[in-house]
Design an enzyme around this catalytic site. Structure first.
Site, mmCIF file in Angstrom:
data_model
loop_
_atom_site.group_PDB
_atom_site.id
_atom_site.type_symbol
_atom_site.label_atom_id
_atom_site.label_comp_id
_atom_site.label_asym_id
_atom_site.label_seq_id
_atom_site.Cartn_x
_atom_site.Cartn_y
_atom_site.Cartn_z
ATOM 1 N N ASP A 194 9.102 -44.400 9.335
ATOM 2 C CA ASP A 194 10.360 -45.525 8.921
ATOM 3 C C ASP A 194 10.154 -46.635 8.118
ATOM 4 O O ASP A 194 10.562 -46.896 7.304
ATOM 5 C CB ASP A 194 10.951 -45.808 10.189
ATOM 6 C CG ASP A 194 11.181 -44.614 11.267
ATOM 7 O OD1 ASP A 194 11.986 -43.594 10.802
ATOM 8 O OD2 ASP A 194 10.749 -44.844 12.352
ATOM 9 N N HIS A 221 12.622 -44.650 17.351
ATOM 10 C CA HIS A 221 12.421 -43.417 16.004
ATOM 11 C C HIS A 221 13.602 -42.536 16.255
ATOM 12 O O HIS A 221 13.059 -41.274 16.462
ATOM 13 C CB HIS A 221 10.830 -42.823 16.127
ATOM 14 C CG HIS A 221 10.870 -41.985 14.763
ATOM 15 N ND1 HIS A 221 10.992 -42.306 13.612
ATOM 16 C CD2 HIS A 221 10.703 -40.570 14.963
ATOM 17 C CE1 HIS A 221 10.931 -40.938 12.828
ATOM 18 N NE2 HIS A 221 10.649 -40.110 13.785
HETATM 19 N N1 LIG Z 1 7.103 -39.381 14.415
HETATM 20 C C1 LIG Z 1 7.469 -39.131 13.375
HETATM 21 O O1 LIG Z 1 7.729 -39.887 12.604
HETATM 22 C C2 LIG Z 1 7.605 -37.803 12.999
HETATM 23 C C3 LIG Z 1 7.937 -37.336 11.580
HETATM 24 C C4 LIG Z 1 7.840 -35.948 11.314
HETATM 25 C C5 LIG Z 1 7.997 -34.990 12.232
HETATM 26 N N2 LIG Z 1 7.729 -35.495 13.401
HETATM 27 C C6 LIG Z 1 7.519 -34.594 14.615
HETATM 28 O O2 LIG Z 1 6.237 -33.887 14.573
HETATM 29 C C7 LIG Z 1 6.327 -32.475 15.131
HETATM 30 C C8 LIG Z 1 5.377 -31.444 14.614
HETATM 31 O O3 LIG Z 1 6.195 -31.440 13.280
HETATM 32 P P1 LIG Z 1 5.530 -30.241 12.268
HETATM 33 O O4 LIG Z 1 6.567 -30.186 10.979
HETATM 34 O O5 LIG Z 1 4.195 -30.444 12.126
HETATM 35 O O6 LIG Z 1 5.882 -29.003 13.138
HETATM 36 P P2 LIG Z 1 5.144 -27.389 12.940
HETATM 37 O O7 LIG Z 1 5.868 -26.423 13.684
HETATM 38 O O8 LIG Z 1 5.032 -27.247 11.442
HETATM 39 O O9 LIG Z 1 3.921 -27.776 13.621
HETATM 40 C C9 LIG Z 1 3.686 -27.899 14.972
HETATM 41 C C10 LIG Z 1 2.441 -27.428 15.331
HETATM 42 O O10 LIG Z 1 2.228 -27.658 16.716
HETATM 43 C C11 LIG Z 1 1.492 -26.539 17.241
HETATM 44 N N3 LIG Z 1 1.607 -26.762 18.696
HETATM 45 C C12 LIG Z 1 2.769 -26.036 19.619
HETATM 46 N N4 LIG Z 1 2.507 -25.980 20.804
HETATM 47 C C13 LIG Z 1 1.139 -26.743 20.872
HETATM 48 C C14 LIG Z 1 0.199 -26.724 22.054
HETATM 49 N N5 LIG Z 1 0.634 -26.661 23.140
HETATM 50 N N6 LIG Z 1 -0.495 -27.350 21.522
HETATM 51 C C15 LIG Z 1 -1.202 -27.801 20.304
HETATM 52 N N7 LIG Z 1 -0.504 -27.412 19.225
HETATM 53 C C16 LIG Z 1 0.785 -26.982 19.649
HETATM 54 C C17 LIG Z 1 2.067 -25.313 16.640
HETATM 55 O O11 LIG Z 1 1.397 -24.026 16.594
HETATM 56 C C18 LIG Z 1 2.153 -25.815 15.168
HETATM 57 O O12 LIG Z 1 1.071 -25.537 14.451
HETATM 58 C C19 LIG Z 1 7.677 -32.240 15.470
HETATM 59 O O13 LIG Z 1 8.134 -32.675 16.729
HETATM 60 C C20 LIG Z 1 8.526 -33.319 14.646
HETATM 61 O O14 LIG Z 1 9.739 -33.463 14.988
HETATM 62 C C21 LIG Z 1 7.766 -36.695 13.700
HETATM 63 O O1 LIG Z 2 13.693 -36.237 11.529
HETATM 64 C C1 LIG Z 2 12.829 -35.712 11.967
HETATM 65 O O2 LIG Z 2 13.236 -34.624 12.797
HETATM 66 C C2 LIG Z 2 11.383 -35.546 11.954
HETATM 67 C C3 LIG Z 2 10.898 -37.255 11.910
HETATM 68 O O3 LIG Z 2 11.213 -37.506 12.781
HETATM 69 C C4 LIG Z 2 11.205 -37.860 10.679
HETATM 70 O O4 LIG Z 2 11.761 -39.120 11.088
HETATM 71 O O5 LIG Z 2 11.295 -37.421 9.353
#
Ligand SMILES: NC(=O)c1ccc[n+]([C@@H]2O[C@H](COP(=O)([O-])OP(=O)(O)OC[C@H]3O[C@@H](n4cnc5c(N)ncnc54)[C@H](O)[C@@H]3O)[C@@H](O)[C@H]2O)c1
Ligand SMILES: O=C(O)C[C@H](O)C(=O)O
Length: 357
Positions: A194, A221
């Site tokens: 953010d 967030h």
């Molecule tokens: N905080 C933030 O600003 C922010 C930003 C972007 C994404 N996210 C969040 O991050 C998370 C991951 O996003 P992504 O794009 O990498 O998703 P993705 O699906 O590409 O990757 C997620 C990974 O988690 C693994 N996984 C699932 N269950 C698991 C477990 N029990 N133990 C270990 N690993 C496990 C999956 O196998 C996969 O490899 C999502 O929840 C997304 O919303 C948060």
């Molecule tokens: O928007 C989402 O779902 C992923 C993450 O929280 C973001 O801010 O990009």
């Protein structure tokens, strides 16, 4: 001559043991020894685990932490595909020793001895979904992983990325409380993306380099809980009412902008990996004892009446050692704060109840 040949054979044996797949699965003795030697020896550094390392965020984050000189040991854990990611990342010629762990049975080995655990595990959004729609699946994933942390590395700093962050951080806190290991200073929800977005969009409006801009983003967030404090932008800048409205909306909807552009292929991964690597680096610098490390983060807090809130925190050896007050807000921000608090209260409650029920 003989001694020389024996030494060479030993070295080759060590290398092939390192490459052998069963060695990966069981966390192999050779690489453990090497990792420990390296960590104890001259090369200073921290032990870091990424949980969800084979995912969209996880893979890029693995790369970025492998090239971080503060990291001496990097553990990559996921429920799928870690052998490939580990082999790939381990060929980068930087100091960190990389080891992979696959599936729940290896979670304990992945976590034992870690100083910092970064969690991007869980499902991402598709167009039309809110972050809260991910709660059903991700709440359980975060609970399991945090139970592992409580058992195997209760003193580690935890950087929680999995959405919905507004609820997953309270979930993690409840798991740690139940296990008797909760230290509020060591649990940090990652909201750095953010701030990165806010810096980028504000710099565009001001016509300056984003690296010169610092925008505090507080609250949480998700949607209206993401509250950029444009009145506190550095360097001091003023914005018209139209600019304020445009910037606030764009920052609050930055995640959705990416989700829609990716059209079903997930959410922000590259910018998030950058943000997570930046935040992890700040946590490690704090652990090392560097002074004046400040980041925004969603933490256990007394800044408002809510138990969790994102604000500027000073990072140190113990994690979030100081949480800063919000400072003076203008009328637009005060209204935004009330909206943010209302939504946050429900998300926090939902997370707490998930563990308490
Ligand atoms: N905080 C933030 O600003 C922010 C930003 C972007 C994404 N996210 C969040 O991050 C998370 C991951 O996003 P992504 O794009 O990498 O998703 P993705 O699906 O590409 O990757 C997620 C990974 O988690 C693994 N996984 C699932 N269950 C698991 C477990 N029990 N133990 C270990 N690993 C496990 C999956 O196998 C996969 O490899 C999502 O929840 C997304 O919303 C948060
Ligand atoms: O928007 C989402 O779902 C992923 C993450 O929280 C973001 O801010 O990009």
């Amino acid at each position: 001559m003989e001694a020389h040949a024996a030494g060479a054979n030993q070295r080759i044996a060590r290398i092939s043991a390192h490459l052998h797949p069963p060695n990966f699965q069981e966390g192999g003795d050779v690489s453990i020894d090497r990792a420990n030697c390296r960590a104890k020896g001259g090369a200073p550094g921290f032990k870091v685990a990424i949980l969800g390392a084979a995912g969209g965020i996880g893979q890029s984050l693995s790369l970025l932490l492998k090239i971080n000189p503060l990291v001496s040991v990097l553990h990559l854990y996921d429920v799928v595909n870690t052998p490939g990611v580990t082999a790939d990342v381990s060929h980068i010629d930087t100091g960190a020793v990389v080891r992979g762990f696959l599936g729940q049975a290896q979670l304990e080995n992945a976590l034992t001895g870690m100083d910092l655990v970064v969690i991007p595990a869980g499902v991402p959004r598709k167009p039309g979904m809110t972050r809260d729609d991910l709660f059903k699946i991700n709440a359980g994933i975060v609970r399991t992983l945090c139970e592992g942390i409580a058992k195997s590395c209760p003193n580690a700093i935890v950087n929680l990325i999995s959405n919905p962050v507004n609820s997953t951080v309270p979930i993690a806190a409840e798991v740690f409380k139940k296990a008797g290991t909760y230290d509020p200073k060591r649990l940090l929800g990652v909201t750095t993306l953010d701030v990165a977005r806010a810096n980028t969009f504000v710099a565009e409006v001001l016509g300056v380099d984003p690296r010169e801009v610092d925008v505090p983003v507080v609250g949480g967030h998700a949607g209206v809980t993401i509250l950029p404090l444009l009145s506190q932008v550095k360097p001091p800048s003023s914005f018209t009412a139209e600019e304020t409205e445009y910037l606030t909306n764009r920052i609050q909807n930055g995640g959705t902008e990416v989700v829609e552009a990716k059209a079903g292929a997930g959410s922000a991964t590259l910018s998030m990996a950058y943000a997570a690597a930046k935040f992890a680096n700040s946590c490690l610098r704090g652990l090392k004892g560097e002074a004046g490390i400040v980041e925004c983060s969603y933490v256990d807090s007394q800044v408002t009446e809510l138990p969790f809130f994102a604000a500027k925190v000073r990072l140190g050896r113990g994690g979030a050692e100081e949480i800063y007050q919000l400072g003076p807000l203008n009328e637009y921000e005060r209204i935004g704060l009330e909206k943010a608090k209302k939504e946050l209260a429900g998300s926090i409650q939902k997370g707490v109840e998930f563990i308490k029920k």
